[in-house]
Each structure stands twice: as C-alpha cells, then as structure tokens.
Design an enzyme around this catalytic site. Structure first.
Site, PDB file in Angstrom:
ATOM      1  N   ASP A  46     -13.421 -36.295 -13.508  1.00 18.15           N
ATOM      2  CA  ASP A  46     -14.718 -35.831 -13.981  1.00 18.15           C
ATOM      3  C   ASP A  46     -15.721 -36.030 -12.839  1.00 18.15           C
ATOM      4  O   ASP A  46     -15.457 -36.759 -11.878  1.00 18.15           O
ATOM      5  CB  ASP A  46     -15.117 -36.647 -15.213  1.00 18.15           C
ATOM      6  CG  ASP A  46     -16.416 -36.164 -15.847  1.00 18.15           C
ATOM      7  OD1 ASP A  46     -16.815 -35.013 -15.603  1.00 18.15           O
ATOM      8  OD2 ASP A  46     -17.034 -36.961 -16.577  1.00 18.15           O
ATOM      9  N   PHE A  47     -16.880 -35.385 -12.940  1.00 20.22           N
ATOM     10  CA  PHE A  47     -17.882 -35.502 -11.875  1.00 20.22           C
ATOM     11  C   PHE A  47     -18.952 -36.534 -12.221  1.00 20.22           C
ATOM     12  O   PHE A  47     -18.991 -37.623 -11.650  1.00 20.22           O
ATOM     13  CB  PHE A  47     -18.517 -34.137 -11.594  1.00 20.22           C
ATOM     14  CG  PHE A  47     -19.550 -34.175 -10.502  1.00 20.22           C
ATOM     15  CD1 PHE A  47     -19.173 -34.446  -9.196  1.00 20.22           C
ATOM     16  CD2 PHE A  47     -20.894 -33.958 -10.774  1.00 20.22           C
ATOM     17  CE1 PHE A  47     -20.117 -34.503  -8.179  1.00 20.22           C
ATOM     18  CE2 PHE A  47     -21.840 -34.005  -9.770  1.00 20.22           C
ATOM     19  CZ  PHE A  47     -21.463 -34.278  -8.468  1.00 20.22           C
ATOM     20  N   ASP A  48     -19.825 -36.219 -13.187  1.00 17.19           N
ATOM     21  CA  ASP A  48     -20.931 -37.114 -13.532  1.00 17.19           C
ATOM     22  C   ASP A  48     -20.412 -38.417 -14.132  1.00 17.19           C
ATOM     23  O   ASP A  48     -19.624 -38.421 -15.076  1.00 17.19           O
ATOM     24  CB  ASP A  48     -21.863 -36.430 -14.538  1.00 17.19           C
ATOM     25  CG  ASP A  48     -22.554 -35.222 -13.940  1.00 17.19           C
ATOM     26  OD1 ASP A  48     -23.481 -35.402 -13.135  1.00 17.19           O
ATOM     27  OD2 ASP A  48     -22.145 -34.085 -14.268  1.00 17.19           O
ATOM     28  N   ASP A 227     -15.308 -40.714 -17.756  1.00 14.61           N
ATOM     29  CA  ASP A 227     -16.189 -41.759 -18.276  1.00 14.61           C
ATOM     30  C   ASP A 227     -16.760 -41.477 -19.652  1.00 14.61           C
ATOM     31  O   ASP A 227     -17.288 -42.374 -20.304  1.00 14.61           O
ATOM     32  CB  ASP A 227     -17.363 -41.972 -17.316  1.00 14.61           C
ATOM     33  CG  ASP A 227     -18.400 -40.862 -17.431  1.00 14.61           C
ATOM     34  OD1 ASP A 227     -18.016 -39.667 -17.344  1.00 14.61           O
ATOM     35  OD2 ASP A 227     -19.586 -41.174 -17.634  1.00 14.61           O
TER      36      ASP A 227
END
Length: 278
Positions: A46-48, A227
């Site tokens: 995932d990024f954020d 997350d």
C-alpha cells in the site's frame, strides 16, 4: 520526470540520516528469508501509511526515501514482480509515486479497479453505475455542506469523504452521515478506512487485485504490506504461504506487524538483500 526514478518528486520532510536503526522481529526475518528463495515472487505494498507517512493533506503525501528505490531494485531481480496497491485513483497514485511510465513496478489504483497492468483504467461505467455515482456525489456534497472542513475526493468509479485532521466530533458526525448514505445507496460498495469513507459503484478490492496479479505473473508467494482496514481484504484473501505485514496498530489478519514506514524500509531492504543473494 525520469520514469526510471520513481522518487524524483522534489524535497521531502524525511532525511535518511534521521532514521533510527531497526531491529525486526526474528520471526519476520525468518519469513523474509523463506520467501526470498522462491523462483517467482510478488512484492506489493500500500502507499499511504506504509511507503509514505499519513498526512492531513493527501496531496502532500510522499514516500520516505529508500522505499520506492528498494521496490525498484527488487523489480530488477529475476522472477520478481513489484506493485504499489492503493485506494488512490490511478492518475493520482502515479503522480505521487513517480511511477508514470515505469515499466517494472505495477501501479494498482482505486482498490484494484484500475491498473497499469491491464486496460481496467479505461473501462467505462454502465449508465446505471454512472447514475448511481452522480447520486453518491450529490449526497456526500450535502454532508460536506453540513460539516465545513470535510473533503470530498472524486474517482472514476467512486467518491470519498475525508475527515483527517478535523475535530473528532465533526469527523464522527460526518462519517456517520456518510455511512447512512452508503447504506441507502446499495449496491454501492462502502469501504470505511482511516478517516475516510469510500463509496464505489464497481466491485473491486485489494485482495482480488493481488490474487489476479500473482496468478498472471505465476508468483509462488506474495509479500504484502498494508496499514488500513481496506488492506485487511488482502490479508484475509492471501494464504499461509504468503508474507502479510500489518503496519501500525489495530486488529489484523496479517501474519506479522511492524511499527511504521521506517520498519517498512527495513523489510524491503532485507528482502532485497536476501533475494539478491539467491
């Protein structure tokens, strides 16, 4: 922007010199070593909140130095597929990561509804889906009008209400109203994440996207770091042979947990070192 340099996005607030040394859990180290020796491996994140720290203004989100570079280095190893999987729409994800035109790292946006690996980003909505999206947009705009400070993000197949940084009471009220809208507008798909409520008129999730990408590339196992609540769909769909890692606090179906993006960088660097050795 040079497409081979996915981090050429200007200054960030994190200096690699400021990052503290990380000592990962021995069990996680062993799991990294185990998947590193496989012939074909999918490494996705995932990024954020994983590659990039969470920020109040989503447009300012940037990966910490080293994370995207580690993914890029992994993607150059034989039998290794790398991907960034996000709830962001594909255009925004490509802009924030610098992956536009990058042929080695796949970008998967809108929870799997869009991807640089196929033509899903150009699929048109049906008239019924377009009508429902317009209704969702109008109703969430009314929530926005009642709660100043709430932000609305538009995606090709959905709309998102953001409450990060707001007074908790305002955020809770806006979130509750948004969830009512989602419940009334079935069959829209509703995803509640960290300070967001996302509604989509297409059925897509990160778990399905990862399984499809792994199957297409013939991967023997998947490493996935996430997350948010939306990442749990991926953790739950992946199997015991996969390496799933939750970043930060909260209940999870992931096999392992790390604290923050600093430890994510350590995971990627250890995987790179171990896999490079093979």
């Amino acid at each position: 922007m040079n497409p081979t340099d996915p981090t050429d996005l200007g200054p960030t607030d994190v200096d690699p010199q400021d990052l503290d040394p990380v000592d990962l859990d021995p069990g996680l180290r062993a799991a990294i070593a185990a998947v590193a020796g496989l012939d074909r491996l999918l490494v996705a994140s995932d990024f954020d909140g994983v590659l990039a720290p969470l920020v109040d203004d989503p447009s300012t989100s940037r990966a910490i130095p080293g994370t995207l570079e580690a993914l890029d280095a992994l993607s150059q190893l034989p039998g290794t597929t790398c991907a960034v999987v996000s709830g962001r729409d594909l255009e925004t994800l490509l802009a924030l990561t610098g992956l536009d035109g990058h042929e080695r790292i796949a970008a998967v946006g809108s929870h799997g509804a869009q991807s640089t690996t196929d033509d899903t980003s150009t699929q048109a909505l049906t008239p019924e889906q377009a009508d429902q999206l317009a209704v969702l947009d109008a109703e969430l705009s009314e929530v926005l009008a009642r709660h100043p400070g709430v932000r609305i993000e538009h995606k090709p197949a959905g709309v998102v209400l953001h409450t990060r940084g707001l007074d908790p009471t305002v955020a809770e009220e806006a979130t509750a109203e948004a969830l009512v809208v989602g419940a009334e507008q079935r069959p829209a798909k509703v995803l509640r994440g960290k300070d967001v409520v996302e509604m989509s008129v297409v059925d897509a999730n990160k778990g399905t996207a990862l399984l499809e990408l792994a199957a297409a590339r013939g991967s023997q196992a998947t490493v996935y770091l996430g997350d948010d609540v939306t990442d749990e769909q991926a953790f739950e769909r992946l199997g015991p042979h996969d390496l799933t890692i939750k970043v930060g606090p909260g209940p999870t179906a992931a096999r392992f947990r790390v604290t923050d993006a600093t430890e994510v960088l350590e995971v990627l660097e250890q995987l790179l070192s171990a896999r490079g050795g093979h």
